[in-house]
Design a protein around this motif. Structure first.
Motif, short mmCIF file in Angstrom:
data_model
loop_
_atom_site.label_atom_id
_atom_site.label_comp_id
_atom_site.label_asym_id
_atom_site.label_seq_id
_atom_site.Cartn_x
_atom_site.Cartn_y
_atom_site.Cartn_z
N LYS A 44 100.14 53.09 25.67
CA LYS A 44 98.96 52.22 25.59
C LYS A 44 99.19 51.13 24.54
O LYS A 44 98.86 49.97 24.77
CB LYS A 44 97.73 53.05 25.24
CG LYS A 44 96.45 52.26 25.21
CD LYS A 44 95.26 53.15 24.92
CE LYS A 44 93.97 52.37 24.88
NZ LYS A 44 92.83 53.22 24.54
N ALA A 45 99.75 51.50 23.40
CA ALA A 45 100.03 50.52 22.35
C ALA A 45 101.04 49.49 22.83
O ALA A 45 100.92 48.30 22.53
CB ALA A 45 100.54 51.22 21.09
N GLY A 46 102.02 49.93 23.59
CA GLY A 46 103.01 49.00 24.13
C GLY A 46 102.38 48.01 25.10
O GLY A 46 102.69 46.82 25.08
N ARG A 47 101.50 48.51 25.95
CA ARG A 47 100.81 47.62 26.90
C ARG A 47 99.95 46.61 26.16
O ARG A 47 99.90 45.43 26.51
CB ARG A 47 99.96 48.44 27.86
CG ARG A 47 100.75 49.10 28.97
CD ARG A 47 99.85 49.63 30.05
NE ARG A 47 98.90 50.63 29.58
CZ ARG A 47 99.13 51.93 29.55
NH1 ARG A 47 100.28 52.40 29.97
NH2 ARG A 47 98.22 52.77 29.10
N GLN A 48 99.25 47.07 25.11
CA GLN A 48 98.41 46.17 24.35
C GLN A 48 99.24 45.10 23.64
O GLN A 48 98.85 43.93 23.58
CB GLN A 48 97.57 46.95 23.34
CG GLN A 48 96.46 47.75 23.98
CD GLN A 48 95.72 48.62 22.97
OE1 GLN A 48 96.18 48.83 21.86
NE2 GLN A 48 94.57 49.14 23.38
N ALA A 49 100.38 45.50 23.09
CA ALA A 49 101.25 44.53 22.41
C ALA A 49 101.78 43.50 23.40
O ALA A 49 101.83 42.30 23.09
CB ALA A 49 102.41 45.25 21.73
N ALA A 50 102.15 43.95 24.59
CA ALA A 50 102.65 43.02 25.60
C ALA A 50 101.54 42.05 26.03
O ALA A 50 101.79 40.85 26.20
CB ALA A 50 103.18 43.79 26.80
N ALA A 51 100.34 42.56 26.19
CA ALA A 51 99.22 41.71 26.57
C ALA A 51 98.91 40.69 25.47
O ALA A 51 98.63 39.52 25.76
CB ALA A 51 97.99 42.56 26.87
N ALA A 52 98.96 41.12 24.22
CA ALA A 52 98.70 40.20 23.12
C ALA A 52 99.76 39.11 23.04
O ALA A 52 99.46 37.94 22.82
CB ALA A 52 98.64 40.97 21.80
N ALA A 53 101.03 39.50 23.22
CA ALA A 53 102.11 38.52 23.19
C ALA A 53 101.96 37.52 24.33
O ALA A 53 102.17 36.32 24.15
CB ALA A 53 103.46 39.23 23.26
N THR A 54 101.58 38.01 25.50
CA THR A 54 101.37 37.12 26.64
C THR A 54 100.23 36.15 26.35
O THR A 54 100.33 34.96 26.67
CB THR A 54 101.05 37.95 27.90
OG1 THR A 54 102.13 38.85 28.13
CG2 THR A 54 100.86 37.06 29.11
N GLY A 55 99.18 36.64 25.73
CA GLY A 55 98.05 35.78 25.38
C GLY A 55 98.45 34.70 24.39
O GLY A 55 98.03 33.54 24.51
N GLN A 56 99.28 35.05 23.42
CA GLN A 56 99.73 34.07 22.42
C GLN A 56 100.61 33.00 23.07
O GLN A 56 100.49 31.82 22.77
CB GLN A 56 100.47 34.76 21.29
CG GLN A 56 99.56 35.58 20.40
CD GLN A 56 100.33 36.37 19.37
OE1 GLN A 56 101.53 36.53 19.46
NE2 GLN A 56 99.63 36.89 18.37
N VAL A 57 101.50 33.43 23.94
CA VAL A 57 102.37 32.48 24.64
C VAL A 57 101.54 31.54 25.49
O VAL A 57 101.78 30.32 25.52
CB VAL A 57 103.42 33.22 25.49
CG1 VAL A 57 104.14 32.28 26.43
CG2 VAL A 57 104.41 33.95 24.60
#
Length: 100
Positions: A44-57
């Protein structure tokens, strides 16, 4: 005197190994729910980190695209700022050059 019991030591070692094996199995069964929960939390933490990185990009790309799309207005604003700074320094120089 009687002969020492040679097989007893071997049986004790076998019993110790079986007991240790049972203890490991019991510990694995007892900690399995915690281990599963930890794995799920990591995923779950990995998915959240990926989603946050995608949002920043996405945010950076959108900002860059806006700057490119509005480059004329941006250039006019920079030009106006440079002109204002030049005019202010000219006025300050003229004022400093006057004699009282």
């Amino acid at each position: 005197m009687s002969e020492p019991n040679k097989g007893t030591d071997q049986q004790n070692e076998t019993t110790k190994r079986e007991t240790a094996s049972r203890a490991r199995d019991s510990a694995d069964k007892a900690t399995a729910p915690v281990s599963d929960a930890a794995k799920k939390t990591e995923a779950k933490a990995g998915r959240q980190a990926a989603a946050a990185a995608t949002g920043q990009v996405t945010t950076v790309a959108r900002t860059a695209w806006t700057a490119v799309a509005r480059r004329k207005m941006l250039a006019m604003g920079v030009g106006a700022g440079v002109t204002a700074v030049g005019a202010a320094s000219y006025a300050a120089g003229r004022r400093a050059g006057r004699r009282p």
